[in-house]
Motif scaffolding. Sequence first.
Motif, PDB file in Angstrom:
ATOM      1  N   TYR A 560      -4.665 -43.727  35.219  1.00  0.00           N
ATOM      2  CA  TYR A 560      -3.336 -43.503  35.608  1.00  0.00           C
ATOM      3  C   TYR A 560      -2.324 -43.926  34.815  1.00  0.00           C
ATOM      4  CZ  TYR A 560      -6.028 -42.768  39.624  1.00  0.00           C
ATOM      5  OH  TYR A 560      -7.149 -42.227  40.475  1.00  0.00           O
ATOM      6  N   ASP A 564       2.455 -41.770  37.044  1.00  0.00           N
ATOM      7  CA  ASP A 564       1.258 -41.373  38.189  1.00  0.00           C
ATOM      8  C   ASP A 564       1.255 -42.484  39.265  1.00  0.00           C
ATOM      9  OD1 ASP A 564       0.447 -39.122  36.726  1.00  0.00           O
ATOM     10  OD2 ASP A 564      -1.136 -40.400  35.789  1.00  0.00           O
ATOM     11  N   ASN A 567       4.150 -41.939  41.581  1.00  0.00           N
ATOM     12  CA  ASN A 567       4.268 -40.747  42.395  1.00  0.00           C
ATOM     13  C   ASN A 567       3.358 -41.163  43.420  1.00  0.00           C
ATOM     14  OD1 ASN A 567       6.259 -39.280  40.713  1.00  0.00           O
ATOM     15  ND2 ASN A 567       4.445 -38.417  39.231  1.00  0.00           N
ATOM     16  N   TYR A 568       2.205 -41.585  43.079  1.00  0.00           N
ATOM     17  CA  TYR A 568       1.176 -41.710  44.321  1.00  0.00           C
ATOM     18  C   TYR A 568       1.795 -42.725  45.131  1.00  0.00           C
ATOM     19  CZ  TYR A 568      -2.456 -39.764  40.947  1.00  0.00           C
ATOM     20  OH  TYR A 568      -2.780 -39.165  40.086  1.00  0.00           O
ATOM     21  N   TRP A 569       2.440 -43.732  44.754  1.00  0.00           N
ATOM     22  CA  TRP A 569       3.027 -44.582  45.870  1.00  0.00           C
ATOM     23  C   TRP A 569       3.945 -43.925  46.657  1.00  0.00           C
ATOM     24  CZ3 TRP A 569       1.581 -49.910  44.700  1.00  0.00           C
ATOM     25  CH2 TRP A 569       1.746 -50.819  45.740  1.00  0.00           C
ATOM     26  N   ASP A 571       4.061 -40.884  47.247  1.00  0.00           N
ATOM     27  CA  ASP A 571       3.224 -40.001  48.356  1.00  0.00           C
ATOM     28  C   ASP A 571       2.662 -40.586  49.407  1.00  0.00           C
ATOM     29  OD1 ASP A 571       3.742 -37.867  46.690  1.00  0.00           O
ATOM     30  OD2 ASP A 571       1.731 -37.928  45.570  1.00  0.00           O
ATOM     31  N   ARG A 577       7.102 -36.215  46.554  1.00  0.00           N
ATOM     32  CA  ARG A 577       7.718 -37.101  45.363  1.00  0.00           C
ATOM     33  C   ARG A 577       9.091 -36.741  45.042  1.00  0.00           C
ATOM     34  NH1 ARG A 577       2.886 -35.116  43.988  1.00  0.00           N
ATOM     35  NH2 ARG A 577       3.745 -33.654  42.825  1.00  0.00           N
ATOM     36  N   SER A 581      11.158 -42.088  45.282  1.00  0.00           N
ATOM     37  CA  SER A 581      10.179 -42.543  44.182  1.00  0.00           C
ATOM     38  C   SER A 581      10.779 -43.652  43.460  1.00  0.00           C
ATOM     39  CB  SER A 581       9.797 -41.218  43.150  1.00  0.00           C
ATOM     40  OG  SER A 581       9.011 -41.693  42.267  1.00  0.00           O
ATOM     41  N   ARG A 588       2.812 -36.092  36.114  1.00  0.00           N
ATOM     42  CA  ARG A 588       1.772 -36.795  36.348  1.00  0.00           C
ATOM     43  C   ARG A 588       0.824 -36.891  35.224  1.00  0.00           C
ATOM     44  NH1 ARG A 588      -0.831 -36.558  42.212  1.00  0.00           N
ATOM     45  NH2 ARG A 588       1.006 -36.468  43.422  1.00  0.00           N
ATOM     46  N   ARG A 593      -5.977 -37.382  40.917  1.00  0.00           N
ATOM     47  CA  ARG A 593      -6.082 -38.752  41.563  1.00  0.00           C
ATOM     48  C   ARG A 593      -7.772 -39.046  41.416  1.00  0.00           C
ATOM     49  NH1 ARG A 593      -2.359 -37.923  46.919  1.00  0.00           N
ATOM     50  NH2 ARG A 593      -0.765 -36.993  45.655  1.00  0.00           N
TER      51      ARG A 593
END
Length: 593
Positions: A560, A564, A567-569, A571, A577, A581, A588, A593
């Motif tokens: 990642y 990325d 953004n995942y955090w 989410d 996002r 953020s 991304r 993922r």
Amino acid sequence: MRSIFFKSPSPTRMTPPPSPSPSPSPARMTPPPSPLHHTFSESLMEENIEVADAIITKWETDVASLFCDRDEARQFLGSIKGLQKAMQYLALHHSSSQKLVRAQTLMQTAMRRLEKEFYQILKSNRAYLDPESVSAHSTSTSIPSASRSSFSDFEEEDFENESRDENDSIPEVERVSLAAMADFRAIAEAMITAGYAKECTKVYKIIRKSIVDEALYHLGVERGLSLQQIQKMEGEVLEVKIKTWLSAVKMAVKTLFYGERILCDQVFSISAPIRESCFTEISKEGALALFGFPENVAKCKKTPEKMFRVLDLYEAVSDLWPEIESIFSFESTSAVRSTAVNSLIRLGEAVRTMLADFETAIQKDSSKMTVPGGGVHPLTRYVMNYISFLADYSGILSDIFADWPFTIPSDLPVSYFGSPDNEDNISSPISVRLAWLVLVMLCKLDGKAAVYKDVALSYLFLANNLQYVIGKVRQSNLNFLLGDEWVMRHEQKVKQYAANYEKIAWSKVLGSLPENPTAEISMDQISLARRIVPIYKEFYEMYGGVQARREHWVESLVRYTPDDLGNYWSDLFYGSRSSGSVSSSSSRGGRSR
């Protein structure tokens, strides 16, 4: 007939009847000789000798094959039959007659000719009389019955016509083979009846034995392979030899020995002792070498890895036993039957020993190795692969353990395998034994799960390994042996292990989440992201930059980008996002993922 042998007295020379003479005393009365009877029989016997002389002498130096012409062959055999009758008569009434000497000389000449013909037919029809061809048409109605006299067949016109009609529907190869067998039978009967059995069978045994020995050689059956030689072989070499034997034994029994037995029975149908003698001398040595091999393999060092080859050997001999018993039914071939039976006994003993050693090996496994992430343990893979293969041999195992029932230290728990008193329980002794082996392994896995310091990881380990066990059961014959009930019970255990893992491993994470999922989380509650993302960015620039990513192996380590991760955090806490953020970019980089 009276007009031929008697003359009427002339009427002009009639003489008076003789005067009566005193009757002899009863003690001196002897039956008058019967010169007319002897003269008539002698004339017939002399005619038989003359006919035989003309026919036999004609073929004494002729290089052509007598049996190429069926009429000539019929006449030759017929003359021998007539010559035999003449010799029997002369031996009874005129044992010192020169006519008997002449008849004996003619018979010797005829036998030399038949012996030559027998040899020529054996050699010239070798390709048509191979055991495979003989066994292929052994059930054909065109093969003469063993009880029918082929010596007489050659004197019957209708036999040849009948055979020709029957043979019109079969291939040329079989037609030639059947004709050769009929010729063999006719010659064999003539020679055996005349007292020349030894001369007839000697050449037959030599040629047919060479055919059998050559066929066994091409099948890969080795002669004189001792136990010591087999014990010294490398595992790979022995494996190849076992495979060769397994591919050869069915052909050897059902085609080679079966065809040879049929040929002996047909050719020497006139004499049971000669049939037995010929077949035994031709086949016994090769058969003993064939069936002695599995017995020697069974006596070698027994390791669990050899289990399945030993089971293959046992299955091959067991499946062929009805044919072995039938083909080698003579008393003189009892050693062949005994060798095959001893092979089954030794192979069965080897299987029982190896199965016990396999269970002991599971129980003695003391490895403390832990699988990263609570994955499937090597012991689980090895044992389940082994047991699932054993399930394919459940029928053979039932035969092997029929007289030696399985014994287990204690009854299987009802919670594990159900109650044996339950009418719905269709378990067999083999099912119980294999279920016990699985239980022994699962108990070892419980001990290996305790090695993990993280309790949650222990449950994950148990869940993964039990799920692997269930998968192997479903994909093999174990599914039929252990049953659907066993599978459903253990699937429930997998769910319990997974629930325990979730409860222990994720309880703190779940506890940190707000009771109201829609409540807004402050920036302070996500301060961890502010600290992690910059550190990860430095790591990425060092190992995941453009230059570094040209190395394909880097992608397996750095999956990642910093964006990325941000953004995942986002989410995780916000479900989107768009706001909150920690990343300045919403891109991304095309990664999933």
